[in-house]
Write an enzyme that holds these catalytic residues in place. Sequence first.
Site, PDB file in Angstrom:
ATOM      1  CG  ASP A 188      -5.320   3.405   4.285  1.00 14.13           C
ATOM      2  OD1 ASP A 188      -5.687   2.996   5.391  1.00 14.13           O
ATOM      3  OD2 ASP A 188      -4.494   4.323   4.152  1.00 14.13           O
ATOM      4  CG  ASP A 202      -1.061   6.428   2.428  1.00 10.34           C
ATOM      5  OD1 ASP A 202      -2.204   6.107   2.089  1.00 10.34           O
ATOM      6  OD2 ASP A 202      -0.557   6.117   3.518  1.00 10.34           O
ATOM      7  CG  HIS A 207      -1.753   1.233   1.326  1.00  7.17           C
ATOM      8  ND1 HIS A 207      -2.693   1.547   0.377  1.00  7.17           N
ATOM      9  CD2 HIS A 207      -1.791   2.230   2.230  1.00  7.17           C
ATOM     10  CE1 HIS A 207      -3.282   2.668   0.700  1.00  7.17           C
ATOM     11  NE2 HIS A 207      -2.750   3.116   1.822  1.00  7.17           N
TER      12      HIS A 207
END
Length: 329
Positions: free
Chosen positions: A233, A123, A121
């Site tokens: 998320d 961001d 993941h």
Amino acid sequence: VRYFIEMACLTIFGCFVNNDMCQGPDPHKKFRLNSCHVSVFNREASELYWDFHILAKSARYLDTTKHSRADDALLLANKIVNACEPKDAGSYEYCRSVAKKFLQVKNPSSQHQIYAVGHCHIDMGWLWPFIETRRKGARSWAAQTELMKLYPKYNFIASSSGLYEWIKEDYPSLFEEIIKYAKEKRFQPIGGSYLEFDANIPSGESIARQMLYGQRFFKKYFGMYSDTLHLPDTFGFSAQLPQLMSQCRMSNFLTQKLKWNKFNNFPHTSFNWKGIDGSVVFTHFPSSDTQVAWGDVEEVIKSQENFEDKGRSNCSLMLFGIGDGGGGP
């Protein structure tokens, strides 16, 4: 021999003007590299460490009132402690053979099945500038293609066509390698959207464009449309998502953030989500309750115990790998 060092001048929670996140990154902050070390990787020692790690965690977390596996793990771990000589590499092979007595035993097929897939993941814009996100993507995904060379059964999933686009622009040879492994269905593009977007505030038009540009990129460079919207998320979801997903060729949805609610436990893990117009998409929450799992024993146990739909299914997905700031398995 020449060594190349790539550095990112950041602290664990970013590097902002006057330490204020609202003021954005500080482009003038300076750091000093005082020392660095070069180490030789000892694979046998590493593999023995992880074998022992699993035994120790099994002895600690398995329920001794339900089966004898915890006691088995403790007994074999004790044998390894007594036999291992750190300065004698020859003892590593024997110790791994001891661990194998525990690790090779499989559960019956009626037990809960966990499908673990590599995940990273990232961001796109959090505690670092976008230029660092581009480098994070390259470092993280290059590591995955190298792992695929070492482990033929290793599979990895990654979302956000926007990040693929940056990789294509900045690291074209890596992008070609990703395409190669995508054809083998080992590096699997998913998500069907340009980014892992917020699903509360944006309008339906904004979300539709996320999916339009995401699916258009995947079709152009990978010859396929993603069938899964991947928002692990994202906090909260519009009731119009199933309709938009269905119109953009996506029939599956994955997240896990709703399970973080401190007050109301969401009652399902695998279910059909019906939207406002009646559109239905299959939805799954990884029952480890995270998109950055380590695959540790306690997370595996949690995946089984936390699975809410045992009467309807006996399998769940685990996304393992360091995330948020990238890294992966």
